[in-house]
Structures are given as C-alpha cells and as structure tokens.
Scaffold this active site. Sequence first.
Site, mmCIF file in Angstrom:
data_model
loop_
_atom_site.group_PDB
_atom_site.id
_atom_site.type_symbol
_atom_site.label_atom_id
_atom_site.label_comp_id
_atom_site.label_asym_id
_atom_site.label_seq_id
_atom_site.Cartn_x
_atom_site.Cartn_y
_atom_site.Cartn_z
ATOM 1 C CG ASN A 247 -8.352 8.189 0.573
ATOM 2 O OD1 ASN A 247 -7.530 7.484 1.137
ATOM 3 N ND2 ASN A 247 -9.595 8.333 1.017
ATOM 4 C CG ASN B 61 -10.506 4.397 7.613
ATOM 5 O OD1 ASN B 61 -10.737 5.540 7.980
ATOM 6 N ND2 ASN B 61 -9.322 4.038 7.138
ATOM 7 C CB CYS C 248 -7.022 -1.609 3.061
ATOM 8 S SG CYS C 248 -7.898 -0.456 4.158
ATOM 9 N N GLY C 249 -4.703 -1.522 5.707
ATOM 10 C CA GLY C 249 -4.414 -1.915 7.070
ATOM 11 C C GLY C 249 -5.643 -2.058 7.946
ATOM 12 C CB THR C 250 -8.497 0.157 8.778
ATOM 13 O OG1 THR C 250 -8.837 0.586 7.451
ATOM 14 C CG2 THR C 250 -7.670 1.243 9.467
ATOM 15 C CB CYS D 104 -4.233 4.919 6.335
ATOM 16 S SG CYS D 104 -3.355 3.809 5.197
ATOM 17 N N GLY D 105 -4.095 2.109 8.494
ATOM 18 C CA GLY D 105 -3.189 1.288 9.280
ATOM 19 C C GLY D 105 -1.847 1.073 8.619
ATOM 20 C CG ASN D 106 -1.323 -1.300 5.138
ATOM 21 O OD1 ASN D 106 -1.013 -2.101 6.001
ATOM 22 N ND2 ASN D 106 -2.112 -1.612 4.123
ATOM 23 C CG ASN E 53 -2.163 0.702 1.167
ATOM 24 O OD1 ASN E 53 -2.864 0.787 2.165
ATOM 25 N ND2 ASN E 53 -2.515 1.235 0.015
ATOM 26 C CG ASN F 10 -12.483 1.219 3.055
ATOM 27 O OD1 ASN F 10 -11.894 1.718 2.106
ATOM 28 N ND2 ASN F 10 -12.642 1.847 4.210
#
Length: 322
Positions: free
Chosen positions: A64, A162, A226-228, A73-75, A13, A199
């Site tokens: 975004n 998210n 996508c981290g989350t 955004c986790g990543n 990502n 998402n």
Amino acid sequence: MLMQLHKVHGSGNTFYIFETNNEESMDWSKLGIWLCQKDNLGGADGLLLVAPSKIGLAKMRVINADGSEASMCGNGLRCVARYICEKHNVSEALIETMKAVLKVQKEASIFGGIPTYSVEIAPVSFDITSLPMFYKNKQQIRNEVFEEFADDISFTAVSVPNPHLIGIVQSDKIINTQHQERLSSKLNGDNEYCPDGVNVSYVYPMDEDSIYVRTYERGVGFTNACGTAMTASALVSSIEGLVSASKVTVYNPGGFVQCHVQHNEGDNVLKLIGNATFVAELELNTEKEWLWQSVKETDEQKAYESLISYAETKTASIYLTS
C-alpha cells in the site's frame, strides 16, 4: 542498477508493477512509499510485486501507499493478470496471493476495445473476526444500523479476504464525503472496533443491475476504486435484494467494472471484470539514490478516458436525486 517498472491502473486505482526473482532483495515497503508520493510522477495507490510461485504461474504481493501490505487487491490483480498472461502468451492463469490462489482470465472488452481481465475474488467470510472487527460479542454484522456509526446507514461487515465495512446510503452521502471520511478515519485510527483498520465503502443502489460505490481504502484513503470493495459491495447488494441481476455493474469515481455474483448452496462465487490499463513503461536508477532514468507513456489512457465520460453520463442522475 536499473529497475524496469510499469505504471498501470484498474478503474483508476493506480499502481506500479515490478517483477523480481528475489523477494529479499529490497525493502519493498520503503520503495512503495517512495513510488506512491503524489509529487513523484503523480503518485500511486500501491506497488504490485510479481514474484515466482510454486503453486501458480506467479505470485502477487500488494504494498500500500503507506508501506503496509494488503492480502489482496482486485484492481491490481487484473493488471498483474494482463502482465503475466501477455508475458507467457496465455489467456488464463492461476496467480498466488497472500491467502488464496486465484484464477485470472482475459475477457472481451467491457468498453471500446479496452484491455479487460477477470479475476476470482476469494475467500469470502461474514465472520467479523476474519476482518478482524469486534462489536458487542457479535459474530456477524449483516445489514444493521449502529448509532455509534450512523443512525441512517445499514452496515454489513465482510472479508474477501481484505476487510470491508459496506454501508448502504442515500445519494446525499455519496455527494457529500464528510460523513464517510469521519467514520473511515475513526475506524482506521486507534479504535475499539477495527484494530487493524478496515476499508469503508458507501453504496448507492441505482437500479436492479447497477450500484455506485465510493471507498475509503485502508492504508490509502479515498481512492478512485477498490476491486475487492466493489465486489463486496455487489455481493451485499445482491444478498439484500438491492439488485436482482447476477452481473452487477459497479460505478465508481474511476469508471466502472462488472461483478458476477453467484450463490451456490451457501457459497458465494465472485468474479471481478474490468480494465487493465498500462499507462507507462519506466526505468528507475537505484545505484545511489532513486532517480527516474526514463518514462515512456503509452496511449492507452486516452481510450480509458472515453469509458470515464460514459460512466459520468450514467451516474449524473445521482446528483439530481438529492
């Protein structure tokens, strides 16, 4: 004026990191759209803006690819965690995001010495108005089949923060992306269910401690990870008994991460662990028009490619079960 940026990625990502002391100094939406164009150095999924914070060591904002702003955004947070921790020579920190101040921490490498960080994922809500999402006056959607979406997929709606719609699928819908793309495009266009988009992740349970996740990300489209979404997918898989381990390995098109899931008296404590890879250092000249002044690549992507090869070997069986 020269802007100093880093091109980075978490699980494939990809983002640009830029640090500013003045959040009003530029139209970040416009910059994010320009940076993320595919014909511009290969593009990216977003811009990570690092700014001063009164309640954390730094603040992260997420722009975004379409110019919209995400709450988390986790990543991306893993990459910002590395940037901030290395800058301040610390192993852990608190970073302010749109809806929460989250703990980040340097971790032992998940594979081959790759720089690895963990990030807290919070807050968690199964109230569908938190997404927001609307469906027949329901307050929650938990492991339910909706014929309007599909007659063979159980969906759960959750925000972390998210908004995510998590579908549990068989391998055929992992191999073939058409159904997910049609549903995701519908729910991220003009629709009666998710007015702000959502998402959409399709999850295939592999064994008692691992799952495969593919995500159509709001404002981006199909993304390597996508981290989350990966964390939300691990949470749903744990709640529904699809995995039994508290540490879930989540494979995705960009590699894999680990998600720690703990259920404490009704509260869900989530932690996302994965790579924070710095691909390049860049200078952007903004005097008249945006032009790249210099691009200096690192050698970190070569190490990450070994992780990708390992992940591809571990997930090859998916394509044999259909």
